[in-house]
Design a protein around this motif. Sequence first.
Motif, short mmCIF file in Angstrom:
data_model
loop_
_atom_site.label_atom_id
_atom_site.label_comp_id
_atom_site.label_asym_id
_atom_site.label_seq_id
_atom_site.Cartn_x
_atom_site.Cartn_y
_atom_site.Cartn_z
N LEU A 1 0.81 -1.22 0.00
CA LEU A 1 0.00 0.00 0.00
C LEU A 1 0.85 1.28 0.00
N HIS A 2 2.04 1.21 0.58
CA HIS A 2 2.80 2.44 0.79
C HIS A 2 4.14 2.46 0.06
N GLY A 3 4.25 1.70 -0.99
CA GLY A 3 5.47 1.79 -1.78
C GLY A 3 6.34 0.56 -1.63
N PRO A 4 7.22 0.36 -2.62
CA PRO A 4 7.98 -0.88 -2.67
C PRO A 4 9.00 -0.96 -1.53
N SER A 5 9.33 -2.18 -1.18
CA SER A 5 10.32 -2.41 -0.13
C SER A 5 11.68 -2.58 -0.78
N ARG A 6 12.67 -1.96 -0.16
CA ARG A 6 14.04 -2.10 -0.66
C ARG A 6 14.93 -2.59 0.46
N PRO A 7 16.15 -3.00 0.15
CA PRO A 7 17.04 -3.40 1.25
C PRO A 7 17.22 -2.24 2.23
N VAL A 8 17.36 -2.60 3.50
CA VAL A 8 17.45 -1.57 4.54
C VAL A 8 18.59 -0.60 4.25
N ARG A 9 19.72 -1.11 3.79
CA ARG A 9 20.90 -0.24 3.62
C ARG A 9 20.70 0.79 2.50
N GLN A 10 19.66 0.55 1.63
CA GLN A 10 19.41 1.52 0.56
C GLN A 10 18.33 2.54 0.90
N MET A 11 17.76 2.41 2.08
CA MET A 11 16.67 3.33 2.46
C MET A 11 17.25 4.72 2.77
N ALA A 12 16.60 5.75 2.20
CA ALA A 12 17.01 7.12 2.55
C ALA A 12 16.51 7.41 3.97
N ASP A 13 17.22 8.29 4.69
CA ASP A 13 16.80 8.64 6.05
C ASP A 13 15.34 9.09 6.08
N ARG A 14 14.99 9.91 5.07
CA ARG A 14 13.62 10.42 5.00
C ARG A 14 12.59 9.29 4.88
N GLU A 15 12.95 8.28 4.08
CA GLU A 15 12.04 7.14 3.89
C GLU A 15 11.85 6.38 5.20
N ILE A 16 12.96 6.24 5.92
CA ILE A 16 12.88 5.53 7.21
C ILE A 16 11.97 6.30 8.16
N GLU A 17 12.16 7.61 8.19
CA GLU A 17 11.33 8.45 9.07
C GLU A 17 9.85 8.31 8.70
N ARG A 18 9.58 8.33 7.38
CA ARG A 18 8.18 8.27 6.94
C ARG A 18 7.55 6.92 7.27
N LEU A 19 8.33 5.86 7.03
CA LEU A 19 7.84 4.52 7.33
C LEU A 19 7.51 4.39 8.82
N ALA A 20 8.45 4.84 9.65
CA ALA A 20 8.25 4.71 11.10
C ALA A 20 7.06 5.55 11.56
N ALA A 21 6.98 6.77 11.03
CA ALA A 21 5.87 7.64 11.45
C ALA A 21 4.55 7.02 11.04
N GLY A 22 4.49 6.45 9.84
CA GLY A 22 3.26 5.83 9.36
C GLY A 22 2.81 4.69 10.26
N LEU A 23 3.78 3.88 10.69
CA LEU A 23 3.43 2.71 11.51
C LEU A 23 3.15 3.09 12.97
N HIS A 24 3.82 4.12 13.45
CA HIS A 24 3.56 4.56 14.84
C HIS A 24 2.26 5.35 14.94
N ARG A 25 1.86 5.97 13.82
CA ARG A 25 0.66 6.80 13.88
C ARG A 25 -0.24 6.52 12.70
#
Length: 394
Positions: free
Chosen positions: A299-323
Amino acid sequence: LATAAQCDVAIVGGGAAGLMCAIDAGRRGRRVEILEHNREIGRKILISGGGRCNFTNLHCRPENFLSENRHFARSALARSTPRDFLAMVEQHGIRWHEKTAGQLFCDGSARAIVRMLEEECAAAGVRIRTGVRIAEVARGERFRIVLDGDALESRALVIAAGGLSIPKIGASDFGYRVARQFGLKVVEPRPALVPLVFGEEDGTRLADLAGVSCEAAVTAGGAVFHEKMLFTHRGLSGPAVLQASTYWRPGEAVEIDLVPGIDLAGELQRRKAAGDRAETRTALAERLPRRLADRWFELHGPSRPVRQMADREIERLAAGLHRWRFVPAGTEGFGKAEVTAGGVDTAELSSQTMESRRVPGLYFVGEVVDVTGQLGGFNFQWAWASGAAAGRAA
Ligand SMILES: Cc1cc2nc3c(=O)[nH]c(=O)nc-3n(C[C@H](O)[C@H](O)[C@H](O)COP(=O)(O)OP(=O)(O)OC[C@H]3O[C@@H](n4cnc5c(N)ncnc54)[C@H](O)[C@@H]3O)c2cc1C
């Protein structure tokens, strides 16, 4: 007018609150009659707690109840405690256990609780009439309750007819009707401790997750509950959601932390810094049920290897799941609700005795009153405590 049978205290409803009220009034020498429209008393007790009746909670506090007046329940709860009820349970040799967080259940069938209340009623000289139809209630010198074929007159009338939940086992709006008949205000009754239903869009996206359960912190109306949550075919259920439903109002969003108590962004950042080659959704599946983690990425975009995630993407993913914000289309309604919130306005009642301020001799106890307990034995504790408060006074 036909001559009517006489008693001191007539109680409408042979459920938890009515039975407890009868016991206390009967012990004081009052002539008490319970009028129950079902063929048997205590049907809701029988189906409660999965058939084992979560009859009280040792950690019962006024904060465990919702009411327009949050202080109202205090007095009755202070005078009838979980220990008092437990003492009666033990006196009757009923075996019990503590499940979690102070929740007390019968080891065996909930029927033991109904039998105990029935025996106490018999010992207190209470007359229980089942299968009665009440056509009308009126007040002159005394209350006059017109039944199919006869009538009963009483000095006090206690309404213990419960709320609207589970109509198929006898719930009715009788209590609210009597309140309105006598000019008492009623806070609009609404289903509570009830599953929440998806809107159309969430329904198409999430319905096939039915059966998935996870820990969650669910916030509604300013209250937050950290417990299990369950996806169903129609929406969300499980203790965390049932609890939150009591505080939810139509149109409002519910906010759900799907990874409570975890710093998800920090965790992913550390894995990224360590050069983690795992797919982010695989990493997430260590924290969430796999099916939910997979769906999140669909629903929220493709999954990539963790080491390729941009900081912003990590923040967005975490914020989405926490809230995760979710606007329910509604609830499963009174047919599925464990309890009814709202009810007879507490401003109309004495918190010491449950007697109406406007109509002397008229009492309201239990779920029909605008006091709603959280999940975990609190609703029965309110029924025992408010019933006893009226039983000591009527
Ligand atoms: C499935 C389920 C499980 C539950 N489990 C728990 C639990 O484990 N722990 C907990 O604390 N709470 C539990 N609850 C909530 C709890 O059962 C209620 O809050 C509690 O029974 C309220 O007591 P009451 O006496 O006010 O109402 P009720 O127990 O509902 O009693 C009302 C009585 O009045 C009768 N009545 C209604 N209308 C009329 C009329 N017109 N004339 C005559 N009689 C009438 C009804 O038939 C009923 O017998 C559960 C509820 C449900 C639905």
